[in-house]
Design a protein around this motif. Structure first.
Motif: not given
Length: 136
Positions: A27-28, A24-25, A34, A89, A100-103
């Motif tokens: 953020w990008y 799971l990343p 990622a 973040s 883009e924040k990751g999951i």
């Protein structure tokens, strides 16, 4: 008895903390690549400690009080990890653009939910054992 519902909740926490680090990343970057928790040493350490603590807690089914305390400790650990993610973040470079924040940032939240459910089930088991002891 390892086949209790809290064992399933704790196993889900182990999977989220141990396997989620690799998949799971968080953020990008601007170029679209990622950033995983493997790239951040502190998050890797927190995820590792959380996974090991949850795994140890699964096998402490005979000592429910210690199981409950370790669950609470793991919840606090995941809140600290969530605090790191909130800080990062807000401090990510390039916030003038849409980032883009990751999951992977939601992993501590899901872990906290499963840990709370596991602690609730442990507390229920402890109450059941105490009520059975009173009947004897």
């Amino acid at each position: 008895m390892i086949q209790r519902i809290q064992s399933i909740y704790l196993l889900l926490v182990v999977l989220l903390s141990a396997v989620g680090v690799f998949l799971l990343p968080l953020w990008y970057k601007e170029d679209g690549s990622a950033v995983l928790a493997l790239d951040q040493l502190t998050t890797l350490a927190f995820f590792g400690v959380s996974a090991v603590l949850a795994l140890i807690t699964i096998f402490l089914f005979k000592n429910r009080k210690l199981q409950f305390v370790l669950g609470r400790l793991n919840i606090i650990l995941n809140f600290i990890l969530l605090g790191f993610f909130v800080y990062w973040s807000q401090a990510l470079p390039g916030e003038m653009q849409i980032s883009e924040k990751g999951i992977g940032m939601l992993t501590p939240v899901l872990s906290i939910v499963f840990l709370v459910l596991a602690n609730k089930a442990v507390k229920k088991d402890e109450a059941l054992v105490k009520s059975a002891d009173r009947l004897r």
